[in-house]
Design a protein around this motif. Structure first.
Motif, PDB file in Angstrom:
ATOM      1  N   PRO A 132       0.839  -1.203   0.000  1.00 22.56           N
ATOM      2  CA  PRO A 132       0.000   0.000   0.000  1.00 22.56           C
ATOM      3  C   PRO A 132       0.871   1.249   0.000  1.00 22.56           C
ATOM      4  N   ARG A 133       0.438   2.248  -0.719  1.00 19.48           N
ATOM      5  CA  ARG A 133       1.183   3.507  -0.778  1.00 19.48           C
ATOM      6  C   ARG A 133       0.738   4.408   0.372  1.00 19.48           C
ATOM      7  N   PRO A 134       1.672   5.167   0.939  1.00 17.84           N
ATOM      8  CA  PRO A 134       1.277   6.076   2.008  1.00 17.84           C
ATOM      9  C   PRO A 134       0.401   7.197   1.466  1.00 17.84           C
ATOM     10  N   ALA A 135      -0.485   7.669   2.296  1.00 16.71           N
ATOM     11  CA  ALA A 135      -1.386   8.741   1.888  1.00 16.71           C
ATOM     12  C   ALA A 135      -0.583  10.018   1.665  1.00 16.71           C
ATOM     13  N   GLN A 136      -0.834  10.688   0.555  1.00 21.54           N
ATOM     14  CA  GLN A 136      -0.126  11.920   0.250  1.00 21.54           C
ATOM     15  C   GLN A 136      -0.952  13.090   0.755  1.00 21.54           C
ATOM     16  N   THR A 137      -0.261  14.008   1.407  1.00 21.12           N
ATOM     17  CA  THR A 137      -0.953  15.179   1.911  1.00 21.12           C
ATOM     18  C   THR A 137      -0.924  16.274   0.863  1.00 21.12           C
ATOM     19  N   GLY A 138      -1.837  17.230   0.985  1.00 26.90           N
ATOM     20  CA  GLY A 138      -1.915  18.317   0.013  1.00 26.90           C
ATOM     21  C   GLY A 138      -0.726  19.254   0.103  1.00 26.90           C
ATOM     22  N   ALA A 139      -0.228  19.510   1.321  1.00 29.56           N
ATOM     23  CA  ALA A 139       0.881  20.448   1.508  1.00 29.56           C
ATOM     24  C   ALA A 139       2.206  19.706   1.468  1.00 29.56           C
ATOM     25  N   ALA A 140       3.189  20.281   0.816  1.00 27.59           N
ATOM     26  CA  ALA A 140       4.512  19.681   0.751  1.00 27.59           C
ATOM     27  C   ALA A 140       5.230  19.912   2.073  1.00 27.59           C
ATOM     28  N   ASP A 141       6.098  18.995   2.446  1.00 23.55           N
ATOM     29  CA  ASP A 141       6.848  19.095   3.681  1.00 23.55           C
ATOM     30  C   ASP A 141       8.100  19.937   3.435  1.00 23.55           C
ATOM     31  N   PRO A 142       8.221  21.109   4.079  1.00 21.34           N
ATOM     32  CA  PRO A 142       9.392  21.948   3.847  1.00 21.34           C
ATOM     33  C   PRO A 142      10.682  21.283   4.328  1.00 21.34           C
ATOM     34  N   LEU A 143      10.589  20.442   5.362  1.00 17.95           N
ATOM     35  CA  LEU A 143      11.791  19.752   5.829  1.00 17.95           C
ATOM     36  C   LEU A 143      12.317  18.799   4.759  1.00 17.95           C
ATOM     37  N   ARG A 144      11.415  18.109   4.110  1.00 18.08           N
ATOM     38  CA  ARG A 144      11.825  17.187   3.045  1.00 18.08           C
ATOM     39  C   ARG A 144      12.508  17.944   1.906  1.00 18.08           C
ATOM     40  N   ASP A 145      11.944  19.084   1.533  1.00 22.24           N
ATOM     41  CA  ASP A 145      12.558  19.894   0.475  1.00 22.24           C
ATOM     42  C   ASP A 145      13.943  20.376   0.883  1.00 22.24           C
ATOM     43  N   GLU A 146      14.075  20.779   2.150  1.00 22.25           N
ATOM     44  CA  GLU A 146      15.369  21.252   2.643  1.00 22.25           C
ATOM     45  C   GLU A 146      16.392  20.115   2.675  1.00 22.25           C
TER      46      GLU A 146
ATOM     47  N   PHE B 293      16.452  17.528   0.682  1.00 20.41           N
ATOM     48  CA  PHE B 293      16.857  17.284  -0.706  1.00 20.41           C
ATOM     49  C   PHE B 293      17.858  18.335  -1.173  1.00 20.41           C
ATOM     50  N   ARG B 294      17.635  19.591  -0.756  1.00 21.21           N
ATOM     51  CA  ARG B 294      18.574  20.653  -1.118  1.00 21.21           C
ATOM     52  C   ARG B 294      19.946  20.389  -0.502  1.00 21.21           C
ATOM     53  N   CYS B 295      19.946  19.971   0.756  1.00 19.59           N
ATOM     54  CA  CYS B 295      21.215  19.680   1.438  1.00 19.59           C
ATOM     55  C   CYS B 295      21.927  18.495   0.788  1.00 19.59           C
ATOM     56  N   GLN B 296      21.161  17.527   0.336  1.00 19.97           N
ATOM     57  CA  GLN B 296      21.750  16.381  -0.340  1.00 19.97           C
ATOM     58  C   GLN B 296      22.425  16.814  -1.629  1.00 19.97           C
ATOM     59  N   SER B 297      21.823  17.765  -2.320  1.00 11.75           N
ATOM     60  CA  SER B 297      22.400  18.212  -3.588  1.00 11.75           C
ATOM     61  C   SER B 297      23.650  19.070  -3.383  1.00 11.75           C
ATOM     62  N   LEU B 298      23.842  19.594  -2.164  1.00 18.94           N
ATOM     63  CA  LEU B 298      25.025  20.404  -1.887  1.00 18.94           C
ATOM     64  C   LEU B 298      26.305  19.562  -1.816  1.00 18.94           C
ATOM     65  N   GLY B 299      26.165  18.300  -1.525  1.00 15.74           N
ATOM     66  CA  GLY B 299      27.333  17.422  -1.443  1.00 15.74           C
ATOM     67  C   GLY B 299      28.142  17.705  -0.188  1.00 15.74           C
TER      68      GLY B 299
ATOM     69  N   ALA C  31      21.668  25.949   7.643  1.00 18.97           N
ATOM     70  CA  ALA C  31      20.295  25.504   7.385  1.00 18.97           C
ATOM     71  C   ALA C  31      20.223  23.981   7.301  1.00 18.97           C
ATOM     72  N   CYS C  32      21.254  23.371   6.741  1.00 15.23           N
ATOM     73  CA  CYS C  32      21.290  21.906   6.656  1.00 15.23           C
ATOM     74  C   CYS C  32      21.466  21.291   8.038  1.00 15.23           C
ATOM     75  N   LEU C  33      22.264  21.923   8.865  1.00 10.18           N
ATOM     76  CA  LEU C  33      22.454  21.426  10.228  1.00 10.18           C
ATOM     77  C   LEU C  33      21.125  21.445  10.986  1.00 10.18           C
ATOM     78  N   ARG C  34      20.344  22.514  10.830  1.00  9.08           N
ATOM     79  CA  ARG C  34      19.035  22.598  11.481  1.00  9.08           C
ATOM     80  C   ARG C  34      18.081  21.551  10.906  1.00  9.08           C
ATOM     81  N   ALA C  35      18.131  21.348   9.599  1.00  9.25           N
ATOM     82  CA  ALA C  35      17.243  20.367   8.964  1.00  9.25           C
ATOM     83  C   ALA C  35      17.565  18.955   9.441  1.00  9.25           C
ATOM     84  N   TRP C  36      18.854  18.627   9.558  1.00  8.82           N
ATOM     85  CA  TRP C  36      19.236  17.298  10.039  1.00  8.82           C
ATOM     86  C   TRP C  36      18.839  17.112  11.491  1.00  8.82           C
ATOM     87  N   ALA C  37      18.978  18.166  12.304  1.00 11.79           N
ATOM     88  CA  ALA C  37      18.572  18.076  13.703  1.00 11.79           C
ATOM     89  C   ALA C  37      17.069  17.836  13.810  1.00 11.79           C
ATOM     90  N   GLU C  38      16.283  18.532  13.008  1.00 14.54           N
ATOM     91  CA  GLU C  38      14.834  18.342  13.018  1.00 14.54           C
ATOM     92  C   GLU C  38      14.470  16.948  12.511  1.00 14.54           C
TER      93      GLU C  38
END
Length: 111
Positions: free
Chosen positions: A38-52, A54-60, A68-75
């Protein structure tokens, strides 16, 4: 009937059943694993933490030096390690203070 003949008939019947079961198993079509799970239910609003994250992952390699990445990882750690936590701690999706990220370590461990 002779006991040898009875044993041969039993062996032939056993081999016939084994071959039939093998043919049936080989001709069966496999189910796709994604259709079975079963697929997880998708919510209407995007998760800003998830976006952050992904951005941190692309920074290498620059990611562990970005505040900002340090705060995102802590959260992310806080959400993962706190049972029953699904909501955001603050309105921005990231913790308000960066002291948590500095007290627990700056970068994710050896990944």
């Amino acid at each position: 009937m002779d006991s040898k003949l009875l044993a041969r008939i039993g062996a032939v019947a056993f081999v016939a059943v084994a071959i039939t079961a093998t043919v049936i198993e080989l001709t069966r079509k496999e189910e796709r694993p994604e259709a079975a799970m079963p697929r997880p239910a998708q919510t209407g609003a995007a998760d800003p933490l998830r976006d952050e994250l992904f951005r941190c992952q692309s920074l290498g390699e620059a990611g562990p030096r970005d505040p900002a990445c340090l705060r995102a990882w802590a959260e992310s750690r806080r959400r993962f390690l706190t049972p029953g936590t699904t909501g955001l701690q603050t309105g921005s999706g990231l913790p308000g203070s960066s002291t948590e990220s500095h007290s627990r370590g700056a970068a994710p461990g050896g990944e």
